[in-house]
Design a protein around this motif. Structure first.
Motif, mmCIF file in Angstrom:
data_model
loop_
_atom_site.group_PDB
_atom_site.id
_atom_site.type_symbol
_atom_site.label_atom_id
_atom_site.label_comp_id
_atom_site.label_asym_id
_atom_site.label_seq_id
_atom_site.Cartn_x
_atom_site.Cartn_y
_atom_site.Cartn_z
ATOM 1 N N GLU A 1 1.161 12.869 136.751
ATOM 2 C CA GLU A 1 -0.140 12.191 136.765
ATOM 3 C C GLU A 1 -1.005 12.664 137.925
ATOM 4 O OE1 GLU A 1 0.052 7.748 135.713
ATOM 5 O OE2 GLU A 1 2.125 8.299 136.196
ATOM 6 N N GLN A 2 -0.389 12.878 139.075
ATOM 7 C CA GLN A 2 -1.147 13.350 140.232
ATOM 8 C C GLN A 2 -1.769 14.716 139.960
ATOM 9 O OE1 GLN A 2 1.763 13.152 143.425
ATOM 10 N NE2 GLN A 2 1.053 11.124 144.046
ATOM 11 N N ILE A 3 -0.998 15.577 139.307
ATOM 12 C CA ILE A 3 -1.516 16.904 138.964
ATOM 13 C C ILE A 3 -2.669 16.783 137.972
ATOM 14 C CG2 ILE A 3 -0.965 19.086 137.824
ATOM 15 C CD1 ILE A 3 1.930 18.704 138.947
ATOM 16 N N GLN A 4 -2.497 15.936 136.951
ATOM 17 C CA GLN A 4 -3.554 15.768 135.954
ATOM 18 C C GLN A 4 -4.818 15.186 136.571
ATOM 19 O OE1 GLN A 4 -3.601 16.439 132.050
ATOM 20 N NE2 GLN A 4 -5.361 16.783 133.388
ATOM 21 N N LYS A 5 -4.658 14.248 137.490
ATOM 22 C CA LYS A 5 -5.827 13.650 138.155
ATOM 23 C C LYS A 5 -6.538 14.659 139.040
ATOM 24 C CE LYS A 5 -7.225 9.777 141.101
ATOM 25 N NZ LYS A 5 -6.762 8.557 141.843
ATOM 26 N N ALA A 6 -5.771 15.474 139.763
ATOM 27 C CA ALA A 6 -6.365 16.454 140.678
ATOM 28 C C ALA A 6 -7.020 17.605 139.928
ATOM 29 C CB ALA A 6 -5.294 16.995 141.621
ATOM 30 N N LEU A 7 -6.497 17.905 138.714
ATOM 31 C CA LEU A 7 -7.004 19.030 137.923
ATOM 32 C C LEU A 7 -7.347 18.523 136.527
ATOM 33 C CD1 LEU A 7 -4.214 21.524 139.011
ATOM 34 C CD2 LEU A 7 -6.565 21.513 139.859
ATOM 35 N N PRO A 8 -8.435 17.757 136.404
ATOM 36 C CA PRO A 8 -8.729 17.073 135.138
ATOM 37 C C PRO A 8 -8.982 17.989 133.945
ATOM 38 C CG PRO A 8 -10.575 16.895 136.679
ATOM 39 C CD PRO A 8 -9.419 17.441 137.453
ATOM 40 N N SER A 9 -9.380 19.235 134.191
ATOM 41 C CA SER A 9 -9.633 20.159 133.081
ATOM 42 C C SER A 9 -8.345 20.779 132.543
ATOM 43 C CB SER A 9 -10.584 21.281 133.528
ATOM 44 O OG SER A 9 -11.848 20.751 133.882
ATOM 45 N N VAL A 10 -7.318 20.803 133.368
ATOM 46 C CA VAL A 10 -6.032 21.392 132.970
ATOM 47 C C VAL A 10 -5.328 20.453 131.999
ATOM 48 C CG1 VAL A 10 -3.766 22.140 133.811
ATOM 49 C CG2 VAL A 10 -5.831 22.673 135.125
ATOM 50 N N LYS A 11 -4.646 21.029 131.030
ATOM 51 C CA LYS A 11 -3.918 20.231 130.038
ATOM 52 C C LYS A 11 -2.451 20.190 130.439
ATOM 53 C CE LYS A 11 -7.269 21.465 126.470
ATOM 54 N NZ LYS A 11 -8.143 22.247 127.382
ATOM 55 N N VAL A 12 -2.086 19.156 131.185
ATOM 56 C CA VAL A 12 -0.734 19.030 131.737
ATOM 57 C C VAL A 12 0.222 18.493 130.675
ATOM 58 C CG1 VAL A 12 0.698 18.003 133.534
ATOM 59 C CG2 VAL A 12 -1.693 18.625 134.038
ATOM 60 N N VAL A 13 1.316 19.191 130.468
ATOM 61 C CA VAL A 13 2.380 18.728 129.580
ATOM 62 C C VAL A 13 3.672 18.713 130.380
ATOM 63 C CG1 VAL A 13 3.675 19.124 127.455
ATOM 64 C CG2 VAL A 13 1.232 19.693 127.548
ATOM 65 N N LYS A 14 4.232 17.532 130.546
ATOM 66 C CA LYS A 14 5.485 17.383 131.292
ATOM 67 C C LYS A 14 6.663 17.560 130.348
ATOM 68 C CE LYS A 14 7.336 16.153 135.340
ATOM 69 N NZ LYS A 14 6.816 16.398 136.698
ATOM 70 N N THR A 15 7.562 18.477 130.699
ATOM 71 C CA THR A 15 8.768 18.675 129.895
ATOM 72 C C THR A 15 9.769 19.483 130.716
ATOM 73 O OG1 THR A 15 9.587 19.317 127.701
ATOM 74 C CG2 THR A 15 8.025 20.825 128.762
ATOM 75 N N PHE A 16 10.981 19.615 130.225
ATOM 76 C CA PHE A 16 12.066 20.389 130.823
ATOM 77 C C PHE A 16 12.664 19.749 132.075
ATOM 78 C CE2 PHE A 16 9.877 24.297 128.955
ATOM 79 C CZ PHE A 16 10.875 24.607 128.057
ATOM 80 N N ASN A 17 12.009 18.765 132.683
ATOM 81 C CA ASN A 17 12.368 18.351 134.037
ATOM 82 C C ASN A 17 13.582 17.445 134.124
ATOM 83 O OD1 ASN A 17 10.592 16.243 132.860
ATOM 84 N ND2 ASN A 17 10.911 15.233 134.835
#
Length: 226
Positions: A127-143
């Motif tokens: 969520e922090q990454i998505q908030k800091a980079l709102p144009s980027v399409k963050v998909v969390k997986t593999f972790n």
């Protein structure tokens, strides 16, 4: 497809090998190319220095974080959780509105082993990454599993176990799920939007304790329902 992977540790290397085998053109990204190529030290997990690994994988190009983020149509965050956000912010321009596959976990080793989570419960690194980079399409997986199982699910139970994905953009998740299927993943669970990264990241404390109890990193979740 062109893939940029930020991070040259075990996770980044494993995905670089897999993606290259699948026919993609991969560039790994690091802070300082010369330092990474000349270092003779093993990492904290005892893995061989990057220079030795790279000799056997010369078809995988090494560049700076900025170069790798520029190279890829899809970008992988295979960074240490403690630096992931700050590094990604430095490459915001080349990231643009690309898909970012976020594998990082916010592990805090400041008080030794086992580590705690630097962020949890009401927030997550995803969520922090998505908030800091709102144009980027963050998909969390593999972790939620070991790197070698991430790239080769059939190492365990003939691949009959589960991987999770979450993110705000449905089309980006669909693209990532297609990539997961190419890796060999059969059971993919879409948890919903990026706030669900709180749940997958919070699996790490039990994962670490299971790793210690089972004496192996090759295990994973299998979800069974009525």
């Amino acid at each position: 497809m062109k893939i940029g992977i930020l991070g040259t540790g075990m996770v980044g290397r494993a995905h670089a090998e897999k993606l290259t085998a699948l026919g993609h053109t991969v560039m790994l990204g690091t802070k300082d190319v010369e330092t990474t190529l000349t270092s003779t030290e093993k990492d904290v997990m005892g893995n061989q220095p990057f220079r030795e690994w790279h000799k056997a994988h010369g078809n995988i190009v090494l560049g700076t974080f900025h170069e790798a983020a520029s190279h890829g149509d899809i970008i992988y965050d295979a960074l240490k959780g403690e630096v992931a956000l700050s590094v990604l912010q430095t490459v915001a321009e080349p990231l643009g509105s690309k898909i970012l596959i976020d594998i990082a976990n916010p592990l805090d080793f400041s008080k030794g082993m086992p580590p705690s989570l630097a962020v949890c419960n009401t927030n997550s690194l995803g969520e922090q990454i998505q908030k800091a980079l709102p144009s980027v399409k963050v998909v969390k997986t593999f972790n939620t599993m070991n790197a070698y199982l991430q790239v080769d699910p059939e190492k365990l139970a003939l691949g009959d176990h589960d991987i999770f994905v979450c993110g705000n953009d449905a089309a980006s998740k669909a693209t990532v799920m297609d990539l997961l299927k190419n890796y060999g993943w059969k059971n993919i669970i879409d948890l919903g939007d990026i706030t669900n990264a709180r749940g997958t990241e919070m699996l790490l404390p039990i994962w670490l304790r299971l790793r210690s109890a089972l004496k192996t990193p090759t295990f994973n979740c299998k979800i069974v329902k009525e």
